[in-house]
Design a protein around this motif. Structure first.
Motif, PDB file in Angstrom:
ATOM      1  N   HIS A 116      11.749  -8.545  -6.312  1.00  0.00           N
ATOM      2  CA  HIS A 116      10.396  -9.083  -6.493  1.00  0.00           C
ATOM      3  C   HIS A 116       9.441  -8.340  -5.563  1.00  0.00           C
ATOM      4  O   HIS A 116       9.495  -8.490  -4.344  1.00  0.00           O
ATOM      5  N   LEU A 117       8.578  -7.509  -6.132  1.00  0.00           N
ATOM      6  CA  LEU A 117       7.647  -6.701  -5.337  1.00  0.00           C
ATOM      7  C   LEU A 117       6.340  -7.453  -5.132  1.00  0.00           C
ATOM      8  O   LEU A 117       5.788  -8.025  -6.075  1.00  0.00           O
ATOM      9  N   VAL A 118       5.845  -7.443  -3.911  1.00  0.00           N
ATOM     10  CA  VAL A 118       4.584  -8.120  -3.585  1.00  0.00           C
ATOM     11  C   VAL A 118       3.647  -7.128  -2.919  1.00  0.00           C
ATOM     12  O   VAL A 118       4.085  -6.121  -2.350  1.00  0.00           O
ATOM     13  N   PRO A 119       2.341  -7.377  -2.972  1.00  0.00           N
ATOM     14  CA  PRO A 119       1.379  -6.463  -2.350  1.00  0.00           C
ATOM     15  C   PRO A 119       1.545  -6.395  -0.835  1.00  0.00           C
ATOM     16  O   PRO A 119       2.070  -7.320  -0.206  1.00  0.00           O
ATOM     17  N   HIS A 120       1.046  -5.290  -0.262  1.00  0.00           N
ATOM     18  CA  HIS A 120       0.960  -5.216   1.202  1.00  0.00           C
ATOM     19  C   HIS A 120       0.026  -6.326   1.706  1.00  0.00           C
ATOM     20  O   HIS A 120       0.317  -6.998   2.689  1.00  0.00           O
ATOM     21  N   LEU A 121      -1.080  -6.479   1.030  1.00  0.00           N
ATOM     22  CA  LEU A 121      -2.028  -7.568   1.283  1.00  0.00           C
ATOM     23  C   LEU A 121      -2.434  -8.126  -0.077  1.00  0.00           C
ATOM     24  O   LEU A 121      -3.018  -7.414  -0.896  1.00  0.00           O
ATOM     25  N   GLU A 122      -2.128  -9.380  -0.300  1.00  0.00           N
ATOM     26  CA  GLU A 122      -2.380  -9.978  -1.615  1.00  0.00           C
ATOM     27  C   GLU A 122      -3.822 -10.484  -1.674  1.00  0.00           C
ATOM     28  O   GLU A 122      -4.175 -11.452  -1.007  1.00  0.00           O
ATOM     29  N   LEU A 123      -4.625  -9.830  -2.492  1.00  0.00           N
ATOM     30  CA  LEU A 123      -6.074 -10.054  -2.467  1.00  0.00           C
ATOM     31  C   LEU A 123      -6.500 -11.411  -3.030  1.00  0.00           C
ATOM     32  O   LEU A 123      -7.622 -11.846  -2.784  1.00  0.00           O
ATOM     33  N   ILE A 124      -5.644 -12.071  -3.778  1.00  0.00           N
ATOM     34  CA  ILE A 124      -6.017 -13.384  -4.319  1.00  0.00           C
ATOM     35  C   ILE A 124      -5.665 -14.512  -3.349  1.00  0.00           C
ATOM     36  O   ILE A 124      -5.920 -15.682  -3.635  1.00  0.00           O
ATOM     37  N   THR A 125      -5.109 -14.165  -2.197  1.00  0.00           N
ATOM     38  CA  THR A 125      -4.726 -15.163  -1.195  1.00  0.00           C
ATOM     39  C   THR A 125      -5.603 -15.030   0.047  1.00  0.00           C
ATOM     40  O   THR A 125      -6.541 -14.230   0.079  1.00  0.00           O
ATOM     41  N   ASP A 126      -5.257 -15.791   1.085  1.00  0.00           N
ATOM     42  CA  ASP A 126      -5.991 -15.708   2.345  1.00  0.00           C
ATOM     43  C   ASP A 126      -5.913 -14.324   2.983  1.00  0.00           C
ATOM     44  O   ASP A 126      -6.710 -14.000   3.871  1.00  0.00           O
ATOM     45  N   GLU A 127      -4.965 -13.502   2.530  1.00  0.00           N
ATOM     46  CA  GLU A 127      -4.858 -12.145   3.077  1.00  0.00           C
ATOM     47  C   GLU A 127      -6.071 -11.289   2.730  1.00  0.00           C
ATOM     48  O   GLU A 127      -6.268 -10.219   3.318  1.00  0.00           O
ATOM     49  N   TYR A 128      -6.880 -11.771   1.792  1.00  0.00           N
ATOM     50  CA  TYR A 128      -8.127 -11.066   1.470  1.00  0.00           C
ATOM     51  C   TYR A 128      -8.985 -10.879   2.721  1.00  0.00           C
ATOM     52  O   TYR A 128      -9.658  -9.858   2.870  1.00  0.00           O
ATOM     53  N   TRP A 129      -8.971 -11.866   3.604  1.00  0.00           N
ATOM     54  CA  TRP A 129      -9.794 -11.797   4.815  1.00  0.00           C
ATOM     55  C   TRP A 129      -9.382 -10.607   5.680  1.00  0.00           C
ATOM     56  O   TRP A 129     -10.224  -9.929   6.265  1.00  0.00           O
ATOM     57  N   GLU A 130      -8.087 -10.312   5.727  1.00  0.00           N
ATOM     58  CA  GLU A 130      -7.628  -9.147   6.491  1.00  0.00           C
ATOM     59  C   GLU A 130      -8.032  -7.850   5.790  1.00  0.00           C
ATOM     60  O   GLU A 130      -8.423  -6.876   6.445  1.00  0.00           O
ATOM     61  N   ALA A 131      -7.947  -7.848   4.476  1.00  0.00           N
ATOM     62  CA  ALA A 131      -8.382  -6.673   3.716  1.00  0.00           C
ATOM     63  C   ALA A 131      -9.869  -6.410   3.945  1.00  0.00           C
ATOM     64  O   ALA A 131     -10.293  -5.255   4.141  1.00  0.00           O
ATOM     65  N   LEU A 132     -10.657  -7.475   3.926  1.00  0.00           N
ATOM     66  CA  LEU A 132     -12.098  -7.327   4.127  1.00  0.00           C
ATOM     67  C   LEU A 132     -12.404  -6.810   5.530  1.00  0.00           C
ATOM     68  O   LEU A 132     -13.299  -5.973   5.713  1.00  0.00           O
ATOM     69  N   GLN A 133     -11.660  -7.284   6.517  1.00  0.00           N
ATOM     70  CA  GLN A 133     -11.857  -6.784   7.879  1.00  0.00           C
ATOM     71  C   GLN A 133     -11.580  -5.288   7.965  1.00  0.00           C
ATOM     72  O   GLN A 133     -12.339  -4.543   8.590  1.00  0.00           O
ATOM     73  N   LEU A 134     -10.491  -4.845   7.344  1.00  0.00           N
ATOM     74  CA  LEU A 134     -10.150  -3.425   7.394  1.00  0.00           C
ATOM     75  C   LEU A 134     -11.270  -2.561   6.810  1.00  0.00           C
ATOM     76  O   LEU A 134     -11.672  -1.549   7.398  1.00  0.00           O
ATOM     77  N   VAL A 135     -11.789  -2.960   5.657  1.00  0.00           N
ATOM     78  CA  VAL A 135     -12.848  -2.190   5.008  1.00  0.00           C
ATOM     79  C   VAL A 135     -14.133  -2.245   5.826  1.00  0.00           C
ATOM     80  O   VAL A 135     -14.773  -1.212   6.095  1.00  0.00           O
ATOM     81  N   CYS A 136     -14.527  -3.438   6.248  1.00  0.00           N
ATOM     82  CA  CYS A 136     -15.794  -3.589   6.966  1.00  0.00           C
ATOM     83  C   CYS A 136     -15.764  -2.921   8.333  1.00  0.00           C
ATOM     84  O   CYS A 136     -16.740  -2.277   8.737  1.00  0.00           O
ATOM     85  N   PHE A 137     -14.674  -3.062   9.057  1.00  0.00           N
ATOM     86  CA  PHE A 137     -14.592  -2.424  10.372  1.00  0.00           C
ATOM     87  C   PHE A 137     -14.654  -0.903  10.242  1.00  0.00           C
ATOM     88  O   PHE A 137     -15.272  -0.229  11.077  1.00  0.00           O
ATOM     89  N   SER A 138     -14.043  -0.344   9.219  1.00  0.00           N
ATOM     90  CA  SER A 138     -14.112   1.106   9.022  1.00  0.00           C
ATOM     91  C   SER A 138     -15.552   1.560   8.825  1.00  0.00           C
ATOM     92  O   SER A 138     -15.971   2.602   9.342  1.00  0.00           O
ATOM     93  N   ILE A 139     -16.320   0.775   8.086  1.00  0.00           N
ATOM     94  CA  ILE A 139     -17.729   1.109   7.841  1.00  0.00           C
ATOM     95  C   ILE A 139     -18.566   0.860   9.082  1.00  0.00           C
ATOM     96  O   ILE A 139     -19.359   1.715   9.504  1.00  0.00           O
ATOM     97  N   LEU A 140     -18.382  -0.295   9.716  1.00  0.00           N
ATOM     98  CA  LEU A 140     -19.235  -0.693  10.832  1.00  0.00           C
ATOM     99  C   LEU A 140     -18.927   0.085  12.107  1.00  0.00           C
ATOM    100  O   LEU A 140     -19.799   0.222  12.974  1.00  0.00           O
ATOM    101  N   PHE A 141     -17.719   0.616  12.228  1.00  0.00           N
ATOM    102  CA  PHE A 141     -17.378   1.439  13.383  1.00  0.00           C
ATOM    103  C   PHE A 141     -17.585   2.916  13.091  1.00  0.00           C
ATOM    104  O   PHE A 141     -17.166   3.776  13.863  1.00  0.00           O
TER     105      PHE A 141
END
Length: 338
Positions: A116-141
């Motif tokens: 059973h393969l699962v995402p590194h970060l599952e975007l439909i779950t609370d893990e979305y918040w970590e995904a959003l941090q990664l993208v936003c921090f890359s832009i904001l830094f």
């Protein structure tokens, strides 16, 4: 590099998040500062791990690295650590997530996985918040060179990609398809009308977005966290990233709750505005040079491909390539702190 712990005296003076408790910040930060090197050593010495469940152990250890790295950044921002220091730490956090992606895939390929393969970060779950941090921090830094790596991590085994994450990355990944699905809906879907609005209407719309942000975030993992222990802080990172990307005048909302204005100010100091390109003397200009290009200004330069180590180059020199680096393309940035 590793971030430093802010003393209680300094924290009381410079903290950005009024709800943050020092004991919570101290515990989370200390756990990461002391624990991350130990976890890295365990991963690097994996041959010493018991053969039983070794792929599972490596996957879980590297996942912990990524999560602790992001927690350290956001807790430290709330505590008042300068944005420049946080930015210098971001490449390490990206490296942790790359390490996790590698070990997660190795686990999926091993007999320890049930198929059973699962995402590194599952975007439909609370893990979305970590995904959003990664993208936003890359832009904001000011480090958008990490976005291809991040978006590849997010694409793994996720059936759908997210409209907001795609739109945030799109200025630097123009060939990437943009989803029309907001996987987490509120509050993020409300940004759609800001992207579509006329330039003069955007400040008012963003101000409204921030006013409604907390109430619209009821299903997000950070909502109501100030009522419990280990509160990271309330920050609408996506509002900050959109403000930077669309170059919105934030004077009418920069002092609102949830708006990380210090990250926006730092980001704006890192990019070259379109109307200032070619003006190397501007205080708002971050000089950027790809390997093989001619150095436009003498000074100290650094690159994520070189572990952020500074090297002096004179104007007219050809900027060198760092071979076999984990980031792929070598991009150099001028250190403007001197």
């Amino acid at each position: 590099m590793m971030l430093k712990l802010i003393s209680k005296e300094a924290w009381a003076f410079q903290k950005r998040e009024s709800y943050q408790k020092y004991k919570d910040y101290e515990m989370v930060a200390t756990s990461a500062i002391e624990g991350i090197p130990i976890t890295l050593e365990t991963i690097n010495n994996s041959k010493q791990l018991p053969l039983e469940s070794v792929y599972t152990k490596l996957m879980m250890a590297s996942n912990l690295l990524g999560k602790e790295g992001l927690e350290l950044i956001i807790y430290s921002y709330s505590a008042g650590l300068p944005a420049k220091e946080l930015a210098e730490y971001l490449p390490s956090v990206i490296e942790y997530w790359q390490l996790y992606a590698k070990h997660h895939i190795n686990f999926h390929k091993s007999s320890e996985c049930d198929g059973h393969l699962v995402p590194h970060l599952e975007l439909i779950t609370d893990e979305y918040w970590e995904a959003l941090q990664l993208v936003c921090f890359s832009i904001l830094f000011g480090q958008p060179e990490h976005l291809p790596t991040i978006m590849d991590i997010l694409a793994y085994e996720n059936d759908e990609q997210d409209a907001l994450l795609d739109k945030l990355a799109s200025p630097w990944l123009p060939d990437r398809d943009i989803s029309n699905i907001y996987l987490r809906q509120l509050p993020y879907r409300k940004l759609d009308k800001i992207f579509a609005a006329k330039e003069e209407d955007r400040p008012k719309l963003m101000s409204q977005y921030l006013d409604e942000w907390y109430g619209a975030s009821k299903r997000e993992p950070y909502h109501d966290r100030h009522k419990s222990s280990f509160f990271p802080g309330y920050w609408s990172l996506e509002a900050a990233a959109v403000t930077v990307i669309l170059r919105i005048d934030d004077s009418s909302y920069r002092d609102k709750s949830y708006y990380p204005k210090d990250l926006v100010d730092f980001a704006r100091s890192q990019y070259t505005p379109l109307d200032q390109q070619g003006n190397a003397e501007s205080d708002d200009t971050r000089l950027r040079c790809v390997a093989g290009e001619i150095c436009p200004q003498s000074g100290e330069w650094y690159s994520p491909a070189n572990n952020m180590e500074k090297r002096h180059f004179d104007q007219g020199e050809t900027m060198p390539e760092i071979p076999n680096n984990p980031w792929g393309e070598t991009i150099w940035y001028l250190d403007l702190s001197h």
